[in-house]
Every structure is written in C-alpha cells, then in structure tokens.
Design an enzyme around this catalytic site. Structure first.
Site, PDB file in Angstrom:
ATOM      1  N   ASP A   1      40.681   2.058  15.658  1.00 27.52           N
ATOM      2  CA  ASP A   1      39.496   1.708  14.861  1.00 27.52           C
ATOM      3  C   ASP A   1      38.178   1.859  15.616  1.00 27.52           C
ATOM      4  OD1 ASP A   1      39.901  -0.347  16.644  1.00 27.52           O
ATOM      5  OD2 ASP A   1      39.849  -1.965  15.177  1.00 27.52           O
ATOM      6  N   HIS A   2      38.208   1.908  16.943  1.00 24.21           N
ATOM      7  CA  HIS A   2      36.957   1.961  17.705  1.00 24.21           C
ATOM      8  C   HIS A   2      36.468   3.399  17.915  1.00 24.21           C
ATOM      9  CE1 HIS A   2      37.699  -2.234  18.549  1.00 24.21           C
ATOM     10  NE2 HIS A   2      36.630  -2.328  19.312  1.00 24.21           N
TER      11      HIS A   2
ATOM     12  N   ASP B   1      41.363  -7.530  22.381  1.00 26.14           N
ATOM     13  CA  ASP B   1      40.018  -7.453  21.842  1.00 26.14           C
ATOM     14  C   ASP B   1      39.506  -8.882  21.711  1.00 26.14           C
ATOM     15  OD1 ASP B   1      38.121  -5.360  20.219  1.00 26.14           O
ATOM     16  OD2 ASP B   1      37.946  -7.418  19.504  1.00 26.14           O
TER      17      ASP B   1
ATOM     18  N   SER C   1      32.856  -8.798  25.456  1.00 26.06           N
ATOM     19  CA  SER C   1      34.060  -8.013  25.197  1.00 26.06           C
ATOM     20  C   SER C   1      35.184  -8.294  26.191  1.00 26.06           C
ATOM     21  CB  SER C   1      33.670  -6.530  25.267  1.00 26.06           C
ATOM     22  OG  SER C   1      34.731  -5.752  25.745  1.00 26.06           O
TER      23      SER C   1
ATOM     24  N   ARG D   1      37.014  -5.938  27.399  1.00 22.49           N
ATOM     25  CA  ARG D   1      37.344  -4.657  28.061  1.00 22.49           C
ATOM     26  C   ARG D   1      37.631  -4.861  29.547  1.00 22.49           C
ATOM     27  NH1 ARG D   1      31.260  -2.748  26.767  1.00 22.49           N
ATOM     28  NH2 ARG D   1      32.073  -3.387  24.766  1.00 22.49           N
TER      29      ARG D   1
ATOM     30  N   ARG E   1      27.437  -9.176  17.741  1.00 25.89           N
ATOM     31  CA  ARG E   1      26.791  -9.081  19.057  1.00 25.89           C
ATOM     32  C   ARG E   1      25.499  -8.278  18.935  1.00 25.89           C
ATOM     33  NH1 ARG E   1      32.519  -8.300  22.112  1.00 25.89           N
ATOM     34  NH2 ARG E   1      32.833 -10.537  22.345  1.00 25.89           N
TER      35      ARG E   1
HETATM   36  C1  MIC Z   1      33.462  -5.281  21.343  1.00 24.90           C
HETATM   37  O1  MIC Z   1      33.216  -5.761  20.243  1.00 24.90           O
HETATM   38  O2  MIC Z   1      32.702  -5.377  22.315  1.00 24.90           O
HETATM   39  C2  MIC Z   1      34.758  -4.515  21.523  1.00 24.90           C
HETATM   40  C3  MIC Z   1      34.415  -3.093  21.675  1.00 24.90           C
HETATM   41  O3  MIC Z   1      35.540  -4.646  20.371  1.00 24.90           O
HETATM   42  C4  MIC Z   1      35.486  -5.094  22.727  1.00 24.90           C
HETATM   43  C5  MIC Z   1      36.649  -4.304  23.136  1.00 24.90           C
HETATM   44  C6  MIC Z   1      36.302  -3.134  23.981  1.00 24.90           C
HETATM   45  O4  MIC Z   1      35.357  -3.187  24.758  1.00 24.90           O
HETATM   46  O5  MIC Z   1      37.012  -2.151  23.870  1.00 24.90           O
HETATM   47  C7  MIC Z   1      35.927  -6.544  22.558  1.00 24.90           C
HETATM   48  O6  MIC Z   1      35.343  -7.264  21.782  1.00 24.90           O
HETATM   49  O7  MIC Z   1      36.839  -6.997  23.256  1.00 24.90           O
HETATM   50 FE1  SF4 Z   2      35.025  -3.519  16.431  1.00 32.44          FE
HETATM   51 FE2  SF4 Z   2      34.410  -5.202  18.406  1.00 32.44          FE
HETATM   52 FE3  SF4 Z   2      32.629  -4.583  16.532  1.00 32.44          FE
HETATM   53 FE4  SF4 Z   2      34.687  -6.066  15.908  1.00 32.44          FE
HETATM   54  S1  SF4 Z   2      33.076  -6.614  17.323  1.00 32.44           S
HETATM   55  S2  SF4 Z   2      33.897  -4.373  14.711  1.00 32.44           S
HETATM   56  S3  SF4 Z   2      36.310  -5.202  17.151  1.00 32.44           S
HETATM   57  S4  SF4 Z   2      33.514  -3.212  18.023  1.00 32.44           S
END
Ligand code: MIC
Ligand code: SF4
Length: 643
Positions: A64-65, A119, A534, A536, A379
């Site tokens: 999905d990303h 995630d 995140s 990550r 965010r």
């Molecule tokens: C995000 O919302 O920052 C992400 C991208 O979903 C991350 C995961 C990632 O960095 O791949 C998260 O929330 O953990």
């Molecule tokens: Fe995707 Fe992270 Fe954004 Fe949620 S917060 S939609 S998991 S990138």
C-alpha cells in the site's frame, strides 16, 4: 481491584513475566501485518530466520505504500514480498486493495486478539477491541517465526468519554483534543484505553480513527471496548462470527484518568509542524488554502468518505483549491461507485487517486511551494508532504470537505450546509487477496529478488571499548522522518539500505552521511522523544550502516528505541539533562568496559575532547543486554538457534 481491558487481553496472551508496569513480558501474537515499505526488510529477516511456516493464526502482507511504480524497484519489492509470503503461508494483499490498517479492520481484525504490525499505525485495530501494536520489522519477523513478542508492560491511561459529538465535530477532533492534552510524548510507556457512556455514540470506524492516531501520542497502543457497535460493524463486513463482547471491569483502576465530554468537542486542527500543535478552527481563523487531501489510514473509511460526498454533493470545489481523495480500500471505492457517491465527488471537482497511502507518505500530490495543505492524515512533520516549505494542517474529513468548497479553513457548523448522519453499510468483500495456504511447501517457491534488493545490514558483537565521534546534535522530538526521510524519491530504496543511508538526516544536516563516513565510528546526541513517529527500522539500519554505535538522548520514543537495540546500537539516556548542552559536534566520546557497564543501571562516558565525564542511564532488560552484546537481534537469535 478491577482490571482494565488492556490488561485482560494481555493476561490472556501472557507467556512469561509478571503483568505489572515496567516488567518485561512475552505475549502470544495471534496476528501480524506488514506493509511494503517496511515489508521487504521483514521478509529478508524472515528468510534469514530459516522459518518454515509462520506460527501466528494469521499473517498478512499488504502492499500500500510504494505503489507509484516509476521504475522497476517498487514492483520488484512487491514481487519479492509476494514470493516470500507464498513460501511461509502469509496472505498477500495486492497493490490497489487499499491501506493495510483499513483493510485489516474490514477483513481480519478480531476483538480480544493481539496484532503486531510493522507500521506505527497498527493500533487502528484497537477500534475493534484488539491489542494492536506497531513495531520494528525485525520484531514482526520474529513474531511470525515464533508467534511471540516481548515488551515492557505499559501503564494504562483511562479516557472516560461522556456525551455525544455535535454535528461537524468528529472522531478526528477527539484525538486532536487528546493530543493537545497529552502531547506527542504523553503516551510513551502507556496504553490509552477508552471507556464510559460516550463510547456507544462512536462507530467502529470513529474508534479506529482515534486509536490510529494514538500512535502520535507515542502510546504503545490504544483500545476501545467491543460492544453492540462492534458486532454490527463485523456483521456488515460479513464476519459477525468474529464478535466477542469485551470491556474493562466497572471498578478498573487506571494509572491516569482523563474525562472528555464529547458534546464539548469543537472542530480542531493540528497546525504545522506537529500533530499536538492543536487549536480550534475558530481560533485559527479562515486562512486561505491551496490543497485539500482526504484519505490515509486515519480517515478513509466508508463513513468518512460518505460524509465528504454528502458535503460536496451538488457543490463545487473552490477554483483555487486542489482536492485529492484516496479511499481506504477498493471495497469502499466500489460501494461509493455503486451508490453514486463517487460521482458526487467527481462532479464537485475532486481528483480521485489510488486506494493507497499516497500523499500521506509523499508518494505524489506534493503541494506547491509555500502552500497551505489541509489533510485528514495523522502526521504533519515538516517536509513529509514532499514540499519542505508547505504548511500542513491536520483536520477531520468534514472540515476538509467544507474548506475545499470555501477555499479557506472553515468550521462547518458556521455554514448552512446540511450534514446527514452516515451509517456503515453492508458491502461484499473484494476478492483480490491472495490466500496462501498455511502449509505452502517452502522449497517449491523461489524467492524473487530484484537487483535493487540488498541484504539488510548486520552489526558485529559489542567491543569492550567504544570510541565514537559526535556526528550530529539533534533537538527535541526528532522524528524517524527526519532520520530517514521518505518520499517518492527514496521509498523505492527501502530494500537498499546502503543507498538510502546517503540521505540519512538530510533534512536536518545534509553533511551527516559524509561526516559519518569520515569518522568511521559515530555517536548522535538527541533531545527529548528522540525517534518519534514511524516504525521504519531504516532509521536505525541507515545509522548502523554509517557506523553509529550509540545515541545519548534526553528520552527515546518506544519503537525507535527497540529498533536501535535490535540493530545493536545503544540508546542511552542522559542522567543529567544539562549534559546535553555540554556536548558538541566533533567531540570524541569513549565508553570503557562496555560489557560490564551495560549491565549496570548507569554507565560512564568520557569526553576525550573536553576531559569531562557524563553518566547515562541504560535501563536495558536482560534480553536487551544480550542483544546489544551480540550486535543485534538477528545475531542473538541465530546464535541461540546454534546452541
Ligand atoms: C508512516 O506513516 O510514517 C509510515 C510510512 O506508514 C511508517 C512506516 C514506514 O516508514 O514505512 C509508519 O508509520 O510506521
Ligand atoms: Fe500509510 Fe503511514 Fe500514511 Fe497510514 S500514516 S496512510 S500507514 S503512510
């Protein structure tokens, strides 16, 4: 003494340890989820763990990303994840199905179960009464291989909800209100549990919005009771058989109690550049806006998007505003196509984009320079939209839609637009999940490994003397987006840490990577809540690749702290926060007798440049000490398996 719902679920899953705050426990993990931007690492690690088939009841790999396929890299990652999923009996969700958290809620979440996800917004499942925790990829790989997860027992913050939300105020405003009270670090070390009469006025999708964005509090997770609304939600997804009623005891005792009267909640917004920088729309005023983006795992449910469609029906998006909408799942998109709401959105001038994370992770739709962008996301860190000087405000879908019409930030309750009540509706599931039988014979499926996929970096065992040069001094609330930025340019390299590490900390200090390469052995100095946001693990793996040995900060965010330890990097906490002021770029720091010192509560670090010494709190569990000594979690597990 009555029990909280969180502790009841944890007690049901307890494998070892004592369930009291601060103790390390191991729990059984029923379900896992991964998504593709963290998933390639997870599945490389799962392969390295020599797993036959996963030990969980259910594991799902979502894509999905990284769905913008501008080169072969993302598509190769998808193919890799699909092949490994097949080898280990993991369900695979194709790109286009939707956002992992929304899909998991619709299709697989079960009240009372535990879910571990790679995630940070995995707590979305708390809206269904799950203990759903976000973790680093390696922790999720181990949970798949062993069916367990170890954590330090959080305290529980109780939030008692009374009353009912006024029209134009919504679940998003509730969590923004909680963020204003608790701030982005107020949830660290806690589970946030909602209870009280007001709960029954919130649908499961409302609850999921609240638990989703509980991640921004730094909380381990958030949870709602499972009640008749939960049963109804599951029934409409064709899964009433998964329902079980769950609630805290009447006399449950909470570590901290907050009361919120829903009827007093006003439409709110989180102003740039932090989700806790919250004020009412009335106070912020009618600022001119350039872009509105509706979607993300926080606000892309059927009920959210139907409200947006009802507001836009028969109206027009303001000529100077670009409105983009990304539905949470293909099921929702199909429902809205069938009932005509999709046409209402399109006729109003909305740009409909793929059912995916999309603009939330900077995958397209970056606003113009200096733009004001209203987003229903979770965010608004500086630069996350892909435009460094954009101002992103986080709002509810109602506020986003009405503002898109007027061209300025607008509180819907001051307009004459009617907002109908929207009920969750029945919908047939979309049959595009690939269900891999749990006992898929591993040997029959080859791993598909594209040329961009590099092995994940592994640390070496802890030396007894560590000498490191300070290569970065960061402020408070540094996010993992700051440490390892993500956007359409960098996400294709999530399976290539050596390449990614060139961009480590680029937004804060673009000389960081080259400075580290020159120094060889490095240390980072951080402020409060270092590594928030995140999950990550690239925010630990890139520094590892660049030679970072330890980080001394005023405090750490939970997932990042674990990711550092999993990578064999020591997260150390200043005993005296004032020592932070004493340290500067280029200072040479030494830790002597590291093997002895990390087993003590406080270690001594010598500043060779100034001659001063500092004391730093270790606070490591026995398991964490062993992992650091071995040079990370994978080394620890591999060594243990060979004994
Ligand atoms: C995000 O919302 O920052 C992400 C991208 O979903 C991350 C995961 C990632 O960095 O791949 C998260 O929330 O953990
Ligand atoms: Fe995707 Fe992270 Fe954004 Fe949620 S917060 S939609 S998991 S990138």
């Amino acid at each position: 003494m009555g029990k909280t719902l969180a502790y009841k679920i944890l007690a049901n899953h307890l494998i070892s340890g004592e369930l009291s705050p601060g103790n390390e426990i191991t729990i059984k993990i029923d379900q896992t989820l991964t998504q593709d931007s963290t998933g390639t690492m997870v599945y490389l690690q799962l392969e390295a763990l020599d797993t036959e088939k996963v030990k969980t009841e259910l594991s799902v790999a979502y894509i999905d990303h990284n769905t913008l396929q501008t080169g072969f890299e993302n598509a190769d990652d998808h193919a890799f994840i699909e092949s490994v999923a097949k080898r280990h009996g993991v369900l695979f969700s194709k790109p286009g199905n939707g956002i992992c958290h929304q899909l998991h809620l619709e299709n697989y979440g079960i009240p009372g179960k535990t879910l571990l996800g790679s995630d940070s917004h995995t707590p979305t499942g708390g809206g269904l009464g799950m203990i759903a925790i976000g973790a680093g990829g390696l922790d999720v790989a181990v949970a798949m291989a062993k069916g367990t997860y170890s954590l330090s027992v959080p305290k529980v913050i109780g939030i008692k909800l009374t009353g009912k939300l006024p029209l134009w105020s919504s679940a998003k405003d509730v969590i923004l209100h909680v963020l204003k009270i608790l701030t982005v670090k107020g949830g660290v070390g806690n589970i946030v549990e909602y209870f009280g009469d007001g709960v029954k006025t919130l649908s499961v999708t409302d609850r999921a919005t609240i638990t989703n964005m509980g991640a921004e509090l730094g909380a381990t997770t958030s949870v709602f009771p499972s009640d008749e609304n939960t049963r109804e939600y599951l029934r409409l997804q064709g899964r009433e058989h998964d329902f079980v009623a769950l609630a805290a005891d009447e006399d449950a005792v909470y570590g901290k109690l907050i009361e919120i009267n829903l009827s007093e909640i006003k439409p709110l917004a989180a102003m740039p550049h932090s989700p806790d920088n919250v004020d009412s729309i009335a106070n912020i005023g009618p600022i001119k806006i350039d872009q509105v983006a509706i979607g993300s795992c926080t606000n892309s449910s059927y009920t959210d998007l139907m409200k947006v469609a009802a507001i836009l029906k028969g109206r027009k998006v303001h000529p100077e505003v670009s409105l983009v909408i990304s539905p949470g799942s293909s099921r929702i998109m199909a429902q809205m196509a069938e009932n005509g709401a999709l046409a209402d959105l399109i006729r109003a001038g909305a740009r409909i984009i793929e059912n995916a994370c999309g603009p939330c992770i900077g995958m397209g739709q970056s606003p113009k320079s200096g733009a004001v962008s209203l987003r229903t996301f979770n965010r608004n860190f500086k630069g996350r939209s892909g435009t460094n000087d954009a101002s992103v405000y986080l709002v509810s879908p109602e506020t986003a839609a009405v503002s898109a019409i007027y061209g300025v930030l607008t509180d819907g309750s001051t307009t004459d637009i009617d907002l109908p009540h929207i009920d969750i509706a029945e919908a047939a599931p979309i049959a595009s999940f690939i269900v891999n039988p749990p006992a898929a014979p591993k040997a029959d499926t080859a791993v598909e490994m594209g040329p961009n996929i590099k092995p994940f970096p592994r640390n070496t065992a802890l030396p007894d003397k560590i000498t490191a040069q300070v290569t970065l001094k960061a402020g408070d609330n540094v996010t993992t987006d700051d440490i390892m930025p993500s956007d359409s340019r960098l996400l294709p390299y999530r399976s290539n840490v050596p390449h990614l590490s060139n961009y480590c900390f680029e937004k804060i200090d673009n000389a960081f990577a080259s400075r580290c390469r020159e120094a060889g052995s490095c240390a980072i100095i951080g402020g409060d809540n270092y590594g928030q946001g995140s999950s990550r693990e690239h925010a630990a793996l890139a520094p590892l690749h660049l030679g970072v040995k330890f980080i001394i900060a005023k405090s750490f965010a939970r997932i990042h702290r674990s990711n550092l330890i999993n990578s064999g990097i020591m997260p150390l906490v200043f005993e005296n926060a004032d020592d932070y002021n004493d340290l500067a770029l280029g200072h040479k720091l030494t830790i002597e007798n590291a093997h002895v010192q990390i087993k003590t509560p406080v270690i001594t670090i010598k500043n060779e440049t100034t001659g001063k010494t500092y004391r730093a709190i270790t606070n490591f569990s026995d398991l964490e000490i062993t992992m650091i000594e071995k040079g990370g979690k994978i080394n620890y597990i591999k060594d243990a398996a060979e004994v």
